[in-house]
Design an enzyme around this catalytic site. Structure first.
Site, mmCIF file in Angstrom:
data_model
loop_
_atom_site.group_PDB
_atom_site.id
_atom_site.type_symbol
_atom_site.label_atom_id
_atom_site.label_comp_id
_atom_site.label_asym_id
_atom_site.label_seq_id
_atom_site.Cartn_x
_atom_site.Cartn_y
_atom_site.Cartn_z
ATOM 1 N N THR A 50 37.110 31.221 42.273
ATOM 2 C CA THR A 50 37.554 31.667 43.588
ATOM 3 C C THR A 50 37.797 33.168 43.629
ATOM 4 O OG1 THR A 50 39.863 31.183 43.008
ATOM 5 C CG2 THR A 50 38.629 29.458 44.163
ATOM 6 N N GLU A 54 42.842 31.665 48.162
ATOM 7 C CA GLU A 54 41.842 31.474 47.124
ATOM 8 C C GLU A 54 40.592 30.885 47.782
ATOM 9 O OE1 GLU A 54 44.437 30.548 43.182
ATOM 10 O OE2 GLU A 54 44.296 28.896 44.633
ATOM 11 N N ASN A 80 40.417 35.627 44.848
ATOM 12 C CA ASN A 80 41.849 35.525 45.122
ATOM 13 C C ASN A 80 42.348 36.753 45.871
ATOM 14 O OD1 ASN A 80 42.096 33.066 43.596
ATOM 15 N ND2 ASN A 80 41.914 34.312 41.747
#
Length: 322
Positions: free
Chosen positions: A218, A265, A220
């Site tokens: 992901t 995320e 972030n």
């Protein structure tokens, strides 16, 4: 060449102390805070642009930074739908020829309404017309009402048009109503009022790399603590180098792991690249579910598979940008 074609690229932004260039003289101004640049704001701005074109004048937005509430109630941070850079970007897309950003400080807060008109609207900007929303107030103690503005226009020789509220199925379109919708995860209702999906721009930071270990790397982002978007899972799009990518995002405290500070995320579908340190814009298209705590990693991964499939389906069914 029209005036708009000559001046809109780049979009000029004037601040305190900047002189009004000759090409923007005697403007028609739309005035307001314009947080969100939502459909109600666009009704005010569109009226100003139309009036400017009919008069052969430039059209400018006059707005304030920081948001006045941040000055008057600094202990109560406000959820900005469009922080200043995004607000100016949205304003540049409305047909306006530029914007004037006035610093909202103690001097501005203490300025009487008549002084604001005489010193800024007339003295500095030399306005030919002012367009404002029906609820716009200005000056010390909010003494400058729409009625006051009309009367001041007659005295100082500029036109005034007050725009009625924009209603959506009987409800007023406003920044506060949009914030309330987002706080409940109703991003599609917010998008309808905004005229575009709610979006957040922030820098990609290093996380704990846990997503990569789960098969879901992901991007972030740590958002402003004032953001009160509902914690949960969303179908999103992410703009990278001018291309729009689909994805699924979690905004919340990660209760399965650390229940820490809220973080966004985002898993970007079919993308593999280094995004650390880059500012990305994430747009929220559909709410999928609230944030949940899972008993183990396998249950979490199984749910992430479901979330990704639902996000793809939601975006493929036309909830992505039109």
């Amino acid at each position: 060449m029209t005036h708009a074609a000559a001046t809109r690229h780049p979009f000029p932004v004037l601040r305190d102390g900047d002189a009004l260039p000759p090409g923007l003289a005697a403007p028609v101004v739309a005035i307001g805070n314009f947080d969100g640049v939502h459909r109600g704001h666009r009704a005010v701005i569109g009226t100003a642009v139309d009036q400017a074109r009919s008069l052969g004048r430039p059209a400018l937005a006059v707005t304030f930074e920081p948001h006045p509430r941040a000055f008057f109630r600094p202990s109560e941070p406000i959820f900005r739908l469009t922080p200043e850079p995004m607000k100016l970007k949205r304003l540049s897309e409305t047909g306006l020829d530029g914007a004037v950003v006035l610093a909202f400080d103690a001097a501005m807060a203490g300025r009487e309404a008549e002084g604001f008109v005489a010193d800024i609207l007339v003295g500095r900007l030399g306005v030919s017309m002012v367009v404002a929303g029906y609820d716009f107030h200005f000056g010390k103690g909010r003494g400058g009402s729409p009625l006051f503005l009309r009367e001041a226009g007659r005295r100082h020789g500029f036109g005034v048009e007050i725009v009625a509220p924009l209603l959506d199925e009987g409800a007023q379109v406003s920044s506060s109503v949009i914030r309330a919708a987002l706080a409940q995860g109703r991003v599609e209702q917010a998008a309808h009022m905004l005229g575009a999906p709610f979006a957040i721009e922030a820098e990609v930071i290093h996380g704990d790399k846990r997503g990569r270990e789960l098969g879901y790397p992901t991007a972030n982002m740590r958002l402003d603590p004032a953001v009160t978007l509902a914690h949960g899972i969303y179908a999103v799009t992410v703009e990278i180098d001018g291309a729009v990518h689909k994805g699924v995002a979690s905004f919340g405290r990660r209760p399965t792991f650390d229940d820490g500070a809220p973080r966004l995320e985002t898993f970007i579908f079919d993308y593999d690249g280094d995004l650390y340190g880059r500012a990305l814009t994430v747009a929220f298209h559909a709410w999928l579910r609230p944030e949940l705590k899972f008993d183990g990693i396998e249950a979490l991964i199984a749910q992430m598979d479901v979330d990704s499939a639902r996000a793809r389906a939601a975006l493929d069914q036309g909830r992505d940008p039109g």
